[in-house]
Every structure is written in C-alpha cells, then in structure tokens.
Design a protein around this motif. Structure first.
Motif, PDB file in Angstrom:
ATOM      1  N   SER A  75       0.833  -1.210   0.000  1.00 51.95           N
ATOM      2  CA  SER A  75       0.000   0.000   0.000  1.00 51.95           C
ATOM      3  C   SER A  75       0.862   1.252   0.000  1.00 51.95           C
ATOM      4  O   SER A  75       1.822   1.361   0.768  1.00 51.95           O
ATOM      5  N   ASP A  76       0.524   2.210  -0.866  1.00 50.38           N
ATOM      6  CA  ASP A  76       1.202   3.500  -0.827  1.00 50.38           C
ATOM      7  C   ASP A  76       0.492   4.403   0.168  1.00 50.38           C
ATOM      8  O   ASP A  76      -0.383   3.959   0.924  1.00 50.38           O
ATOM      9  N   ALA A  92      -3.464   4.466  -0.251  1.00 53.98           N
ATOM     10  CA  ALA A  92      -4.131   3.251   0.221  1.00 53.98           C
ATOM     11  C   ALA A  92      -4.000   3.100   1.728  1.00 53.98           C
ATOM     12  O   ALA A  92      -4.924   2.639   2.406  1.00 53.98           O
ATOM     13  N   ARG A  95      -1.138  -3.018  -3.715  1.00 48.48           N
ATOM     14  CA  ARG A  95      -0.747  -2.459  -5.004  1.00 48.48           C
ATOM     15  C   ARG A  95      -1.955  -2.168  -5.887  1.00 48.48           C
ATOM     16  O   ARG A  95      -1.938  -1.231  -6.679  1.00 48.48           O
ATOM     17  N   SER A 153      -3.364   1.282  -4.798  1.00 49.15           N
ATOM     18  CA  SER A 153      -2.411   2.379  -4.645  1.00 49.15           C
ATOM     19  C   SER A 153      -2.412   3.298  -5.862  1.00 49.15           C
ATOM     20  O   SER A 153      -2.633   2.853  -6.994  1.00 49.15           O
ATOM     21  N   THR A 182       3.236   3.355  -7.807  1.00 50.42           N
ATOM     22  CA  THR A 182       3.854   2.031  -7.759  1.00 50.42           C
ATOM     23  C   THR A 182       5.347   2.151  -8.040  1.00 50.42           C
ATOM     24  O   THR A 182       5.780   3.070  -8.749  1.00 50.42           O
TER      25      THR A 182
END
Length: 266
Positions: A96-97, A100, A224, A227, A230
C-alpha cells in the motif's frame, strides 16, 4: 478524551535497508517503533495525564497497520503508557502506498470510534522509512477533520486545540476545533522510556487485531491494486567511489578551485 496515535513499525536505521519481491516493498525483519511516532505518543500521554489520566476516562489508543511484526510497535506503545492497542493486519495491505494506507487507517479510526467518538488523532511528522509526510493530510481529508501539521507545541482547552508551528525564521500559532488530526515534530517533547512498571502493566492491556473485513474495506482498495503510485524498478545504491586527494606542491589552491569548478560548485 479519546486520542488515537498512529504508530508505525519501521526498519531499524542501524541496519541496511533492503527491498523484497516483485513490488519492491521494504524488508521489515529488523524493525522497531518509528522514533518520530514516539513524540506523538508522548504528546497524547501528556494531554491525557493533564486531564486525570485513564482513571478519569481518558484513553490513549495506539493504532498500527502492517504485517504480524507490526504488533511490536503497539506493544511498546502500551509499555510507554497507552491504554489500549489496535493492530490492523491483512495480507492484502502489502504494498500500500500513502493513499491506500490513509484509506485503510481512516476506516480503522472510524471503526474504533464507534460508540465513543475519537477526539484527536495524533501522528509523527513523518515515518522514518518513507518520509513522505503525506498520510496525516490524506487522513484528515478522508475523515473530514481539521488538520494541523508539524506542531512543536500542543494544548487542548475544551473543544479547541492550539498549536505552534516553527519555521526557519518565524513561528505561528494556529487553532482548530476538535475532533482534529495533528502531526507533531520531534521538538514537541522528550518521549519517556518504558520502565519496569510500565512493561509489566502492558501485559494486562488489550491489543485488538483488525482485518479489512472488520473495518469494511475491500481488498481491491488497498495494496498495489488500490495504490495511486507504484515502484516499477529498484537497484542497490552504488558503492562510494574514492575521493580526490590534492597534494600541496605550491599549487593546491589552484587545483582545489579547478576541482570545484569541474564539479560546478563554483
């Protein structure tokens, strides 16, 4: 007063950092509670203690999101004095970024606030792994709450908080109504160390494990898949090259100037 403090399990800066897997995620085998989050936890503890502590109904809740090992960040928070802990963990959260992450944490905060609403959400100024400082702002937006960033002092009086923000050449005082999201700097206090009494007391405190299903978040919204950014590639940092040694033979000053000019430093 009900305060939630976000605490992150981050790689220990004493060791080299590595990325794992196809998604180039951070290896967290050697991880600790983020040092910058300790300042947020201390700020929460001081606010609660000024109001009579847990005996007067004040709660300091540590919330961490991450794999199984991230529960250790919650455990240390309890040893420092937090009254309760929550660990949000799910395989789908991997990769998760910031976007997210903030979505999942916002849902977890709403879940924890069911019944008794949350008065204040505190975070560190950044995490010591990503160092983006993005999550507090995104969290405030998702929760629809006022936000104060980089607070170097914090006071709460009734339903209002007052914070000082220090810049390079000036300081400013800002106010916001509660509930609110506040990120604090490492200048706000000196975090306490867990003492023996605190370590023993922490063993009797509860840690609740939450899944995405518990907080009503679909797996496609995080990791991912959910998010906004990436990591497409990554490589090891190249080793440092040997420096340039200038031997003084009467012209060292000229050689130094030529070197600096070649590096476009003059």
């Amino acid at each position: 007063m009900k305060i939630i403090v976000l605490v992150k399990h981050v790689p220990d800066a004493q060791f080299d950092r590595h990325l794992n897997g196809e998604g180039h995620t951070t290896d967290r085998d050697e991880s600790i509670l983020s040092e910058l989050d300790e300042y947020a936890l201390e700020a929460a503890l001081q606010l609660a203690e000024a109001r009579g502590g847990s005996k007067a109904g004040n709660q300091v809740i540590a919330l961490s999101m991450g794999p199984a090992g991230a529960v250790n960040a919650v455990k240390k928070s309890l040893q420092m004095g937090a009254t309760e802990g929550f660990h949000l963990t799910d395989d789908a959260l991997a990769g998760s970024d910031a976007a997210a992450t903030s979505l999942a944490l916002a849902a977890a905060i709403r879940h924890i606030g069911t019944g008794a609403p949350v008065d204040l959400v505190l975070t560190g100024m950044a995490s010591t792994d990503g160092e983006t400082s993005l999550v507090p702002a995104q969290l405030a937006e998702r929760l629809g709450l006022p936000q104060v960033t980089f607070a170097s002092s914090l006071e709460v009086d009734g339903e209002r908080l007052t914070a000082r923000r220090d810049a390079d050449t000036y300081s400013e005082t800002v106010e916001a109504s509660l509930p609110a999201v506040v990120s604090v700097t490492d200048q706000i206090n000196e975090p306490r160390y867990p003492n023996f009494k605190g370590i023993i007391a922490a063993k009797r405190k509860s840690i609740t494990t939450l899944s995405l299903a518990d907080i009503g978040v679909d797996r496609s919204q995080v990791g991912r898949a959910g998010s906004w950014t990436t990591v497409t590639s990554a490589e090891e940092r190249p080793p440092r090259t040997a420096g340039t040694i200038i031997t003084d033979e009467g012209d060292a000053g000229i050689k130094l100037v030529d070197f600096l000019a070649a590096q476009k430093l003059l």
